[in-house]
Design a protein around this motif. Structure first.
Motif, PDB file in Angstrom:
ATOM      1  N   LEU A  48       0.828  -1.201   0.000  1.00 48.96           N
ATOM      2  CA  LEU A  48       0.000   0.000   0.000  1.00 48.96           C
ATOM      3  C   LEU A  48       0.865   1.254   0.000  1.00 48.96           C
ATOM      4  CD1 LEU A  48      -2.585  -1.067   2.745  1.00 48.96           C
ATOM      5  CD2 LEU A  48      -2.654  -1.531   0.274  1.00 48.96           C
ATOM      6  N   ALA A  49       0.563   2.170  -0.901  1.00 48.44           N
ATOM      7  CA  ALA A  49       1.288   3.439  -0.959  1.00 48.44           C
ATOM      8  C   ALA A  49       0.938   4.289   0.260  1.00 48.44           C
ATOM      9  CB  ALA A  49       0.938   4.188  -2.242  1.00 48.44           C
ATOM     10  N   VAL A  50       1.965   4.743   0.968  1.00 51.13           N
ATOM     11  CA  VAL A  50       1.793   5.570   2.165  1.00 51.13           C
ATOM     12  C   VAL A  50       2.885   6.633   2.165  1.00 51.13           C
ATOM     13  CG1 VAL A  50       1.806   5.619   4.688  1.00 51.13           C
ATOM     14  CG2 VAL A  50       0.800   3.665   3.500  1.00 51.13           C
ATOM     15  N   TRP A  51       2.504   7.864   2.444  1.00 49.64           N
ATOM     16  CA  TRP A  51       3.491   8.932   2.601  1.00 49.64           C
ATOM     17  C   TRP A  51       3.919   9.011   4.066  1.00 49.64           C
ATOM     18  CZ3 TRP A  51       5.739  11.411  -1.369  1.00 49.64           C
ATOM     19  CH2 TRP A  51       5.100  11.379  -2.608  1.00 49.64           C
ATOM     20  N   ARG A  52       5.236   9.074   4.283  1.00 45.58           N
ATOM     21  CA  ARG A  52       5.784   9.265   5.625  1.00 45.58           C
ATOM     22  C   ARG A  52       6.421  10.651   5.673  1.00 45.58           C
ATOM     23  NH1 ARG A  52      10.488   5.461   8.234  1.00 45.58           N
ATOM     24  NH2 ARG A  52      11.770   6.557   6.687  1.00 45.58           N
ATOM     25  N   LEU A  53       5.922  11.485   6.587  1.00 39.69           N
ATOM     26  CA  LEU A  53       6.353  12.874   6.629  1.00 39.69           C
ATOM     27  C   LEU A  53       7.007  13.209   7.963  1.00 39.69           C
ATOM     28  CD1 LEU A  53       3.138  12.815   5.331  1.00 39.69           C
ATOM     29  CD2 LEU A  53       4.018  14.982   4.498  1.00 39.69           C
ATOM     30  N   GLU A  54       8.197  13.801   7.888  1.00 39.94           N
ATOM     31  CA  GLU A  54       8.802  14.351   9.095  1.00 39.94           C
ATOM     32  C   GLU A  54       7.959  15.545   9.529  1.00 39.94           C
ATOM     33  OE1 GLU A  54      12.830  15.363   8.330  1.00 39.94           O
ATOM     34  OE2 GLU A  54      13.484  13.278   8.057  1.00 39.94           O
ATOM     35  N   ALA A  55       7.609  15.588  10.793  1.00 37.40           N
ATOM     36  CA  ALA A  55       6.701  16.638  11.249  1.00 37.40           C
ATOM     37  C   ALA A  55       7.130  17.178  12.601  1.00 37.40           C
ATOM     38  CB  ALA A  55       5.270  16.106  11.333  1.00 37.40           C
ATOM     39  N   ASP A  83      -5.295  24.178  19.280  1.00 41.92           N
ATOM     40  CA  ASP A  83      -4.600  25.252  18.574  1.00 41.92           C
ATOM     41  C   ASP A  83      -3.178  24.775  18.329  1.00 41.92           C
ATOM     42  OD1 ASP A  83      -3.836  27.596  17.444  1.00 41.92           O
ATOM     43  OD2 ASP A  83      -3.710  28.723  19.322  1.00 41.92           O
ATOM     44  N   TYR A  84      -2.772  24.683  17.080  1.00 49.89           N
ATOM     45  CA  TYR A  84      -1.483  24.067  16.779  1.00 49.89           C
ATOM     46  C   TYR A  84      -0.865  24.685  15.532  1.00 49.89           C
ATOM     47  CZ  TYR A  84      -3.517  21.654  12.775  1.00 49.89           C
ATOM     48  OH  TYR A  84      -4.107  21.383  11.561  1.00 49.89           O
ATOM     49  N   GLU A  85       0.426  24.443  15.383  1.00 52.42           N
ATOM     50  CA  GLU A  85       1.152  24.798  14.164  1.00 52.42           C
ATOM     51  C   GLU A  85       1.906  23.556  13.711  1.00 52.42           C
ATOM     52  OE1 GLU A  85       4.667  27.815  12.517  1.00 52.42           O
ATOM     53  OE2 GLU A  85       3.984  27.913  14.604  1.00 52.42           O
ATOM     54  N   LEU A  86       1.646  23.115  12.492  1.00 57.63           N
ATOM     55  CA  LEU A  86       2.259  21.908  11.942  1.00 57.63           C
ATOM     56  C   LEU A  86       3.259  22.288  10.860  1.00 57.63           C
ATOM     57  CD1 LEU A  86       2.501  18.843  11.448  1.00 57.63           C
ATOM     58  CD2 LEU A  86       0.477  19.006   9.984  1.00 57.63           C
ATOM     59  N   ARG A  87       4.498  21.853  11.041  1.00 60.20           N
ATOM     60  CA  ARG A  87       5.553  22.091  10.055  1.00 60.20           C
ATOM     61  C   ARG A  87       6.006  20.742   9.510  1.00 60.20           C
ATOM     62  NH1 ARG A  87       6.229  25.149  14.362  1.00 60.20           N
ATOM     63  NH2 ARG A  87       7.648  23.638  15.320  1.00 60.20           N
ATOM     64  N   VAL A  88       5.875  20.580   8.204  1.00 62.83           N
ATOM     65  CA  VAL A  88       6.233  19.321   7.548  1.00 62.83           C
ATOM     66  C   VAL A  88       7.590  19.470   6.888  1.00 62.83           C
ATOM     67  CG1 VAL A  88       5.610  17.667   5.755  1.00 62.83           C
ATOM     68  CG2 VAL A  88       3.827  18.702   7.173  1.00 62.83           C
ATOM     69  N   GLY A  89       8.470  18.507   7.155  1.00 65.85           N
ATOM     70  CA  GLY A  89       9.793  18.511   6.546  1.00 65.85           C
ATOM     71  C   GLY A  89       9.848  17.559   5.364  1.00 65.85           C
ATOM     72  N   LYS A  90      10.797  16.652   5.399  1.00 63.18           N
ATOM     73  CA  LYS A  90      10.999  15.704   4.305  1.00 63.18           C
ATOM     74  C   LYS A  90       9.835  14.730   4.219  1.00 63.18           C
ATOM     75  CE  LYS A  90      14.228  12.043   2.887  1.00 63.18           C
ATOM     76  NZ  LYS A  90      15.449  11.292   3.287  1.00 63.18           N
ATOM     77  N   GLU A  91       9.433  14.399   2.987  1.00 60.21           N
ATOM     78  CA  GLU A  91       8.401  13.390   2.792  1.00 60.21           C
ATOM     79  C   GLU A  91       8.965  12.242   1.959  1.00 60.21           C
ATOM     80  OE1 GLU A  91       9.017  15.934  -0.004  1.00 60.21           O
ATOM     81  OE2 GLU A  91       7.370  16.799   1.161  1.00 60.21           O
ATOM     82  N   GLU A  92       8.527  11.022   2.273  1.00 62.99           N
ATOM     83  CA  GLU A  92       8.974   9.827   1.566  1.00 62.99           C
ATOM     84  C   GLU A  92       7.759   9.002   1.169  1.00 62.99           C
ATOM     85  OE1 GLU A  92      13.081   8.426   3.601  1.00 62.99           O
ATOM     86  OE2 GLU A  92      11.369   8.561   4.967  1.00 62.99           O
ATOM     87  N   LEU A  93       7.812   8.433  -0.026  1.00 69.84           N
ATOM     88  CA  LEU A  93       6.753   7.540  -0.476  1.00 69.84           C
ATOM     89  C   LEU A  93       7.158   6.107  -0.155  1.00 69.84           C
ATOM     90  CD1 LEU A  93       4.085   7.017  -1.949  1.00 69.84           C
ATOM     91  CD2 LEU A  93       5.382   6.977  -4.098  1.00 69.84           C
ATOM     92  N   LEU A  94       6.363   5.447   0.679  1.00 75.56           N
ATOM     93  CA  LEU A  94       6.624   4.072   1.081  1.00 75.56           C
ATOM     94  C   LEU A  94       5.553   3.151   0.515  1.00 75.56           C
ATOM     95  CD1 LEU A  94       7.222   4.615   4.930  1.00 75.56           C
ATOM     96  CD2 LEU A  94       8.838   5.000   3.062  1.00 75.56           C
ATOM     97  N   PHE A  95       5.903   1.879   0.404  1.00 72.92           N
ATOM     98  CA  PHE A  95       4.923   0.837   0.124  1.00 72.92           C
ATOM     99  C   PHE A  95       4.982  -0.160   1.269  1.00 72.92           C
ATOM    100  CE2 PHE A  95       5.211   2.660  -4.063  1.00 72.92           C
ATOM    101  CZ  PHE A  95       3.912   2.547  -4.544  1.00 72.92           C
ATOM    102  N   ILE A  96       3.865  -0.287   1.988  1.00 69.63           N
ATOM    103  CA  ILE A  96       3.806  -1.093   3.207  1.00 69.63           C
ATOM    104  C   ILE A  96       2.995  -2.356   2.941  1.00 69.63           C
ATOM    105  CG2 ILE A  96       2.901  -1.145   5.567  1.00 69.63           C
ATOM    106  CD1 ILE A  96       3.653   1.761   5.837  1.00 69.63           C
ATOM    107  N   PRO A  97       3.521  -3.536   3.315  1.00 75.70           N
ATOM    108  CA  PRO A  97       2.824  -4.798   3.022  1.00 75.70           C
ATOM    109  C   PRO A  97       1.586  -4.983   3.892  1.00 75.70           C
ATOM    110  CG  PRO A  97       4.766  -5.223   4.363  1.00 75.70           C
ATOM    111  CD  PRO A  97       4.809  -3.763   4.008  1.00 75.70           C
ATOM    112  N   ALA A  98       0.550  -5.516   3.281  1.00 79.97           N
ATOM    113  CA  ALA A  98      -0.710  -5.735   3.988  1.00 79.97           C
ATOM    114  C   ALA A  98      -1.507  -6.807   3.263  1.00 79.97           C
ATOM    115  CB  ALA A  98      -1.518  -4.439   4.060  1.00 79.97           C
ATOM    116  N   VAL A  99      -2.479  -7.371   3.949  1.00 75.71           N
ATOM    117  CA  VAL A  99      -3.437  -8.279   3.317  1.00 75.71           C
ATOM    118  C   VAL A  99      -4.841  -7.757   3.600  1.00 75.71           C
ATOM    119  CG1 VAL A  99      -2.006 -10.358   3.341  1.00 75.71           C
ATOM    120  CG2 VAL A  99      -3.396  -9.802   5.336  1.00 75.71           C
ATOM    121  N   TRP A 100      -5.702  -7.905   2.614  1.00 75.60           N
ATOM    122  CA  TRP A 100      -7.095  -7.479   2.752  1.00 75.60           C
ATOM    123  C   TRP A 100      -7.819  -8.459   3.660  1.00 75.60           C
ATOM    124  CZ3 TRP A 100     -10.286  -3.543   1.617  1.00 75.60           C
ATOM    125  CH2 TRP A 100     -11.668  -3.787   1.572  1.00 75.60           C
TER     126      TRP A 100
END
Length: 221
Positions: A41-48, A182-199
């Motif tokens: 499954l395509a998943v984005w992992r973001l440094e935050a 009330d928050y401030e979210l700063r996103v750094g580097k992002e990576e596209l991962l593929f994570i194994p799963a079964v339906w």
């Protein structure tokens, strides 16, 4: 965004033209038996980094969930996870929150390419386009219709926007009134991962997916 079945690279259209990069494929780390074909499954992992600003008079509010996660994984980086294979609200919320809470330790390899023999019962992936519905079903209407690798329907910039949704969904389990968050979210580097799963429809709290990572072994029925 395109995923090439031949080389395993992802190709993304940006202002400067078409750029290619290596997505990362996570290894199966589950210690339990696996039933059924494996999908990645395509998943984005973001440094935050998140700065929360709670009003002084709200002393009864619990500690933000994100702050506990950051403290638990320190000194390692904490990540927000945004599913990239679906735009369904329930899928983004359930899997995004589950992965963000778990902060799995992943064994990653470059490229989204597997030989057919590595995944019994799964088809060799073909090129996928952003906009191809993830919710395409098989003929019986139950199992998602993609093969070994899911399509990528959430791009890099959309993942940055959806990171706010995942963060608020994470905090909503404890701060019932999100108007007080009330928050401030700063996103750094992002990576596209593929994570194994079964339906598996039994995993209703993870959008019917069993993630094949050791951090989720305790959830197996």
């Amino acid at each position: 965004m395109l995923l090439c079945a031949t080389c395993g690279r992802a190709h993304e259209q940006v202002e400067e033209g078409l750029v290619s990069f290596w997505p990362l494929r996570a290894a199966l780390t589950t210690e339990l038996a696996v039933a059924g074909p494996v999908s990645y499954l395509a998943v984005w992992r973001l440094e935050a980094e998140v700065s929360s600003r709670l009003p002084v008079h709200e002393v009864s509010l619990p500690e933000p969930a994100w702050e506990r996660i950051v403290r638990t994984v320190a000194p390692e980086q904490a990540y927000l996870y945004v599913p990239g294979f679906s735009v369904m609200r329930s899928v983004v919320q359930m899997l995004g929150v589950s992965l963000t809470r778990a902060q799995p330790v992943l064994e990653l390899k470059p490229g989204a390419r597997l030989e057919e023999t590595e995944i019994p019962g799964a088809a060799v992936p073909s090129i996928r386009l952003v906009g191809v519905p993830q919710e395409a079903q098989s003929s019986d209407g139950e199992v998602p219709g993609f093969g070994a690798f899911s399509p990528i329907v959430v791009g890099r910039q959309d993942a940055r926007s959806l990171a706010h949704f995942v963060y608020l969904a994470l905090e909503s389990h404890e701060a019932r009134d999100l108007r007080k968050v009330d928050y401030e979210l700063r996103v750094g580097k992002e990576e596209l991962l593929f994570i194994p799963a079964v339906w598996d429809p039994r995993y209703i709290h993870d959008a019917n997916w069993r993630l094949l990572l050791r951090e989720f072994d305790g959830l197996v029925a």
